[in-house]
Design an enzyme around this catalytic site. Sequence first.
Site, PDB file in Angstrom:
ATOM      1  N   ARG A   1     -42.818 107.273  12.235  1.00  0.00           N
ATOM      2  CA  ARG A   1     -42.642 108.492  11.689  1.00  0.00           C
ATOM      3  C   ARG A   1     -40.953 108.437  11.015  1.00  0.00           C
ATOM      4  O   ARG A   1     -40.209 108.438  11.967  1.00  0.00           O
ATOM      5  CB  ARG A   1     -42.919 109.979  12.095  1.00  0.00           C
ATOM      6  CG  ARG A   1     -44.129 110.544  11.825  1.00  0.00           C
ATOM      7  CD  ARG A   1     -44.283 111.820  12.351  1.00  0.00           C
ATOM      8  NE  ARG A   1     -43.383 112.420  13.288  1.00  0.00           N
ATOM      9  CZ  ARG A   1     -43.531 113.778  13.644  1.00  0.00           C
ATOM     10  NH1 ARG A   1     -44.317 114.551  13.058  1.00  0.00           N
ATOM     11  NH2 ARG A   1     -42.654 114.144  14.484  1.00  0.00           N
TER      12      ARG A   1
ATOM     13  N   ASP B   1     -42.187 113.513  22.626  1.00  0.00           N
ATOM     14  CA  ASP B   1     -42.534 112.255  21.992  1.00  0.00           C
ATOM     15  C   ASP B   1     -43.302 111.345  22.791  1.00  0.00           C
ATOM     16  O   ASP B   1     -42.675 110.862  23.768  1.00  0.00           O
ATOM     17  CB  ASP B   1     -41.312 111.650  21.519  1.00  0.00           C
ATOM     18  CG  ASP B   1     -41.360 110.495  20.566  1.00  0.00           C
ATOM     19  OD1 ASP B   1     -42.378 109.467  21.055  1.00  0.00           O
ATOM     20  OD2 ASP B   1     -40.734 110.350  19.428  1.00  0.00           O
TER      21      ASP B   1
ATOM     22  N   THR C   1     -37.811 112.049   6.631  1.00  0.00           N
ATOM     23  CA  THR C   1     -38.824 112.389   5.582  1.00  0.00           C
ATOM     24  C   THR C   1     -39.973 113.050   6.471  1.00  0.00           C
ATOM     25  O   THR C   1     -40.751 113.778   5.984  1.00  0.00           O
ATOM     26  CB  THR C   1     -39.254 111.423   4.581  1.00  0.00           C
ATOM     27  OG1 THR C   1     -39.828 110.362   5.653  1.00  0.00           O
ATOM     28  CG2 THR C   1     -38.349 110.954   3.993  1.00  0.00           C
TER      29      THR C   1
ATOM     30  N   ASP D   1     -42.082 107.888  23.198  1.00  0.00           N
ATOM     31  CA  ASP D   1     -41.002 107.857  24.188  1.00  0.00           C
ATOM     32  C   ASP D   1     -41.160 108.036  25.917  1.00  0.00           C
ATOM     33  O   ASP D   1     -41.007 107.682  26.918  1.00  0.00           O
ATOM     34  CB  ASP D   1     -39.874 108.591  23.890  1.00  0.00           C
ATOM     35  CG  ASP D   1     -39.102 108.258  22.589  1.00  0.00           C
ATOM     36  OD1 ASP D   1     -39.072 107.015  22.528  1.00  0.00           O
ATOM     37  OD2 ASP D   1     -38.396 109.250  21.972  1.00  0.00           O
TER      38      ASP D   1
HETATM   39  C1  PRP Z   1     -45.986 109.631  16.802  1.00  0.00           C
HETATM   40  C2  PRP Z   1     -47.313 109.820  17.373  1.00  0.00           C
HETATM   41  C3  PRP Z   1     -48.105 109.674  15.932  1.00  0.00           C
HETATM   42  C4  PRP Z   1     -47.196 110.539  15.022  1.00  0.00           C
HETATM   43  C5  PRP Z   1     -47.791 111.469  14.839  1.00  0.00           C
HETATM   44  O1  PRP Z   1     -45.528 108.338  16.470  1.00  0.00           O
HETATM   45  O2  PRP Z   1     -47.677 108.713  18.247  1.00  0.00           O
HETATM   46  O3  PRP Z   1     -48.251 108.316  15.462  1.00  0.00           O
HETATM   47  O4  PRP Z   1     -45.916 110.559  15.615  1.00  0.00           O
HETATM   48  O5  PRP Z   1     -47.202 112.326  13.695  1.00  0.00           O
HETATM   49  P1  PRP Z   1     -47.765 112.806  12.301  1.00  0.00           P
HETATM   50  O6  PRP Z   1     -49.293 113.431  12.342  1.00  0.00           O
HETATM   51  O7  PRP Z   1     -46.877 113.873  11.801  1.00  0.00           O
HETATM   52  O8  PRP Z   1     -47.602 111.605  11.469  1.00  0.00           O
HETATM   53  P2  PRP Z   1     -44.022 108.048  16.167  1.00  0.00           P
HETATM   54  O9  PRP Z   1     -43.665 107.925  14.784  1.00  0.00           O
HETATM   55  O10 PRP Z   1     -43.174 108.871  17.114  1.00  0.00           O
HETATM   56  O11 PRP Z   1     -44.129 106.507  16.547  1.00  0.00           O
HETATM   57  P3  PRP Z   1     -44.106 105.678  18.024  1.00  0.00           P
HETATM   58  O12 PRP Z   1     -45.515 105.895  18.616  1.00  0.00           O
HETATM   59  O13 PRP Z   1     -43.956 104.297  17.597  1.00  0.00           O
HETATM   60  O14 PRP Z   1     -43.326 106.409  18.881  1.00  0.00           O
HETATM   61  N1  URA Z   2     -45.242 112.726  17.357  1.00  0.00           N
HETATM   62  C1  URA Z   2     -44.882 112.902  18.868  1.00  0.00           C
HETATM   63  O1  URA Z   2     -44.801 111.809  19.722  1.00  0.00           O
HETATM   64  N2  URA Z   2     -44.949 114.126  19.399  1.00  0.00           N
HETATM   65  C2  URA Z   2     -45.009 115.409  18.420  1.00  0.00           C
HETATM   66  O2  URA Z   2     -44.955 116.319  18.892  1.00  0.00           O
HETATM   67  C3  URA Z   2     -45.169 115.103  17.124  1.00  0.00           C
HETATM   68  C4  URA Z   2     -45.173 113.787  16.506  1.00  0.00           C
END
Ligand code: PRP
Ligand code: URA
Length: 217
Positions: A112, A208, A116, A211
């Site tokens: 994400r 997150d 944005t 993380d």
């Molecule tokens: C997080 C999560 C989803 C996304 C959800 O990933 O694992 O993929 O956010 O958010 P959305 O429904 O608003 O799209 P992130 O972008 O943090 O990536 P990561 O898994 O690499 O940490």
């Molecule tokens: N992605 C995450 O990992 N946590 C949230 O709460 C939303 C998006």
Amino acid sequence: MTQDAAASTPHLHVMDHPLVDHKLAILRARETPSHVFRQTLQELSWLMAHPTFAALKTETAQIDTPLEAMDVRRMASPFPCLVSILRAGNGLIDGFSQICPEASIGHLGLYRDHETMKPVAYYSSLPGDIEIRQVILGDPMLATGGSAIMAVDTLRDKGVSDIVFACLVAAPEGVAALHGSYPDVPIITAALDRELNDSCYILPGLGDAGDRIYGTE
Ligand code: PRP
Ligand code: URA
């Protein structure tokens, strides 16, 4: 959409089980260290496999027990494909693949954008014959729904028709968005939370997910 309205979404399955709630409580707690988070997520994914694989295609075959012949129900070929939305999706999909080791595993890299809040695709690796497989798509968090929708877009473009989406925590906004784009994709979640905050994080949520799994806060 409110939490109450989202709860009545068709094809939404919110798990209701003491062990699921117990493990989710560990994941939600701020002080849970990364190694405990990973272990607990693995255990929770085993429990989530039950509703997630419920619509798995099966076939009848005759086998011989040591005593006599019998008809058994077993997974139909081709076996399903488990698709992880990187990187946090690996936490769920690894556990699913332990329960269903015959399944192939695909990866879709999405993150994400912090400005944005829209997903950005950076990687894709899927079996060449994915269009003939059932797909279980896993990502712990369904927040705005943007990442899940982009992943389903990719799978549909490849000709996949049979998709189940599994997550740990869903926001009403994400359920409405994914269901709005793909009403035929069942959503299996361990919890349906209250809402998103101004940064599009789920409340109360667990923070997150990527993380917390990998200790990269
Ligand atoms: C997080 C999560 C989803 C996304 C959800 O990933 O694992 O993929 O956010 O958010 P959305 O429904 O608003 O799209 P992130 O972008 O943090 O990536 P990561 O898994 O690499 O940490
Ligand atoms: N992605 C995450 O990992 N946590 C949230 O709460 C939303 C998006």
